[in-house]
Scaffold this active site. Structure first.
Site, mmCIF file in Angstrom:
data_model
loop_
_atom_site.group_PDB
_atom_site.id
_atom_site.type_symbol
_atom_site.label_atom_id
_atom_site.label_comp_id
_atom_site.label_asym_id
_atom_site.label_seq_id
_atom_site.Cartn_x
_atom_site.Cartn_y
_atom_site.Cartn_z
ATOM 1 N N TRP A 33 9.074 -12.040 4.215
ATOM 2 C CA TRP A 33 7.956 -12.714 4.362
ATOM 3 C C TRP A 33 7.644 -13.607 3.316
ATOM 4 C CZ3 TRP A 33 3.383 -12.670 1.625
ATOM 5 C CH2 TRP A 33 3.100 -11.534 0.849
ATOM 6 N N GLU A 78 -3.000 -9.175 -9.087
ATOM 7 C CA GLU A 78 -1.759 -9.669 -8.710
ATOM 8 C C GLU A 78 -1.223 -10.604 -9.695
ATOM 9 O OE1 GLU A 78 0.377 -7.994 -6.694
ATOM 10 O OE2 GLU A 78 -0.915 -6.855 -5.367
ATOM 11 N N GLU A 114 7.085 -9.342 -6.034
ATOM 12 C CA GLU A 114 5.331 -9.126 -6.420
ATOM 13 C C GLU A 114 4.824 -10.315 -6.398
ATOM 14 O OE1 GLU A 114 3.206 -6.558 -6.922
ATOM 15 O OE2 GLU A 114 4.694 -5.038 -6.363
ATOM 16 N N HIS A 117 2.402 -11.982 -3.735
ATOM 17 C CA HIS A 117 1.231 -11.342 -3.257
ATOM 18 C C HIS A 117 -0.020 -12.190 -3.855
ATOM 19 C CE1 HIS A 117 3.504 -7.215 -3.277
ATOM 20 N NE2 HIS A 117 3.885 -8.115 -2.458
ATOM 21 N N GLU A 167 1.965 1.450 -8.260
ATOM 22 C CA GLU A 167 2.447 0.936 -6.947
ATOM 23 C C GLU A 167 1.882 1.897 -5.770
ATOM 24 O OE1 GLU A 167 3.987 -1.677 -6.672
ATOM 25 O OE2 GLU A 167 5.578 -2.170 -8.019
ATOM 26 N N THR A 170 -1.982 0.809 -5.725
ATOM 27 C CA THR A 170 -2.107 -0.631 -5.310
ATOM 28 C C THR A 170 -1.796 -0.586 -3.607
ATOM 29 O OG1 THR A 170 -1.073 -1.574 -7.329
ATOM 30 C CG2 THR A 170 -1.292 -2.962 -5.649
ATOM 31 N N ASP A 199 5.043 -3.683 0.819
ATOM 32 C CA ASP A 199 5.795 -4.241 -0.299
ATOM 33 C C ASP A 199 5.422 -2.959 -1.293
ATOM 34 O OD1 ASP A 199 6.851 -6.412 1.019
ATOM 35 O OD2 ASP A 199 5.765 -7.624 -0.470
ATOM 36 N N GLU A 200 4.216 -2.829 -1.726
ATOM 37 C CA GLU A 200 3.891 -1.914 -2.692
ATOM 38 C C GLU A 200 4.375 -0.384 -2.421
ATOM 39 O OE1 GLU A 200 2.555 -3.226 -5.097
ATOM 40 O OE2 GLU A 200 1.415 -4.834 -4.793
ATOM 41 N N HIS A 203 8.140 -0.463 -3.162
ATOM 42 C CA HIS A 203 8.215 -0.301 -4.895
ATOM 43 C C HIS A 203 7.912 0.869 -5.521
ATOM 44 C CE1 HIS A 203 7.377 -5.045 -4.440
ATOM 45 N NE2 HIS A 203 8.739 -4.553 -4.240
#
Length: 331
Positions: A33, A78, A114, A117, A167, A170, A199-200, A203
């Site tokens: 995305w 971020e 990252e 974000h 991570e 977050t 995503d976090e 990771h």
């Protein structure tokens, strides 16, 4: 062999698997995305663009003051990505000079993911009409200029403990923000924060696997690194947060209090994450430890219960702190 040289050799040994780990945990750039997927289409008709912006601004009025403080703080954190990338590029075993090794490629590609974000949150906040962007931009520039000190030095073991923890923290924060937005019918913002949280989590799993692999080849020193990081406590990446005209770090405590007050990230969450890492790395089952590492393991196994008791006694101020970042709602 010195501890520093041993760590370098372990990083070199594990480097052969980094490409496979990137394929496992990172998404191809052409498939993932992008911020524009969640924002008004500036290439569409003028009417449709302003209709979408109006909707964002109207829905923004339904969210409370403390929510916006947390969302701004999350975005600023971020946006300070240059600090995190430069820090990780200096970790022992990461080499961006001599041909850019596998670890350097990981850091660059992780950074590239990252980066989206802060980008999407920044644009959303700008359109919301609820925040003072000039003040936010000043705070962001201060945070990048001030840097941070997370107590890891250049040690890859300590840095991977930190990133595994951070991570997941977050993820918790973005996921809770998504839920609050959803509860007031703000589907766009909820979906945006939910996908960032996803995503976090990816990771987090990546960095956690790095630690698992180190435990397999250097269990005693990996245990000592985990012990060291938890004994000194994990420092949040925005701990030097400040507003215009104020001293370094003066805004962080009030930002943290705000996040706790609305249940986005609490002291109990901190201990929950510690327990999850203990379980994930099966600390109770690690073998081949020396005497010092055995004592470190004992400390870690007992730590969550002690910290839960402390978290239960923490008192959070009931009244909101007036940040320069956020404008009061206009109904």
């Amino acid at each position: 062999m010195s501890l520093k040289n041993k760590r370098f050799e372990v990083m070199k040994f594990l480097e052969k698997d980094v490409d496979a780990l990137m394929e496992k945990y990172l998404i191809p750039i052409d498939s993932i995305w992008q911020p524009s997927d969640f924002l008004p289409d500036s290439e569409g008709t003028t009417a449709s663009f302003f209709e979408d912006v109006t909707e964002i601004r109207e829905l923004a009025k339904e969210l409370p003051y403390d929510f916006w403080v947390v969302l701004v703080g999350d975005m600023i954190t971020e946006e300070a990505l240059p600090t995190y990338e430069s820090w990780l590029m200096d970790v022992e075993g990461v080499d961006q000079v001599h041909g850019q090794n596998g670890w350097a490629k990981w850091v660059r590609q992780w950074t590239a993911e990252e980066n989206r974000h802060g980008d999407v949150l920044n644009k959303y906040l700008y359109l919301s009409g609820r925040v003072n962007m000039k003040e936010i931009e000043i705070t962001t520039q201060h945070l990048i200029a001030d840097g941070f000190d997370i107590g890891t030095d250049r040690d890859p073991y300590k840095n991977f403990v930190y990133t595994s923890f951070q991570e997941l923290a977050t993820y918790v924060s973005h996921n809770r923000v998504a839920k609050i937005a959803k509860d007031v019918g703000n589907k766009r913002l909820s979906k945006m924060c939910k996908i960032i949280a996803g995503d976090e989590m990816r990771h987090h799993h990546a960095y956690s696997e790095f630690v698992e692999r180190i435990f397999q080849v250097d269990p005693s020193q990996m245990m000592m690194a985990f012990h060291y990081m938890m004994k000194q406590k994990i420092t949040m990446p925005a701990h030097f947060l400040r507003e215009t005209g104020n001293q370094i770090g003066t805004a962080f405590e009030e930002f943290s209090n705000t996040a706790q007050r609305i249940g986005v990230y609490t002291s109990t969450d901190y201990v929950d994450i510690l327990q999850k890492l203990i379980n994930r790395w099966e600390i109770d089952k690690i073998t081949g430890l020396n005497d010092e590492a055995e004592k470190a393991r004992d400390y870690l196994m007992k730590l969550p219960a002690r910290m839960y008791r402390l978290s239960e006694r923490m008192k959070i101020p009931e009244n909101s702190f007036q940040f320069k970042w956020v404008e009061p709602a206009i109904k």
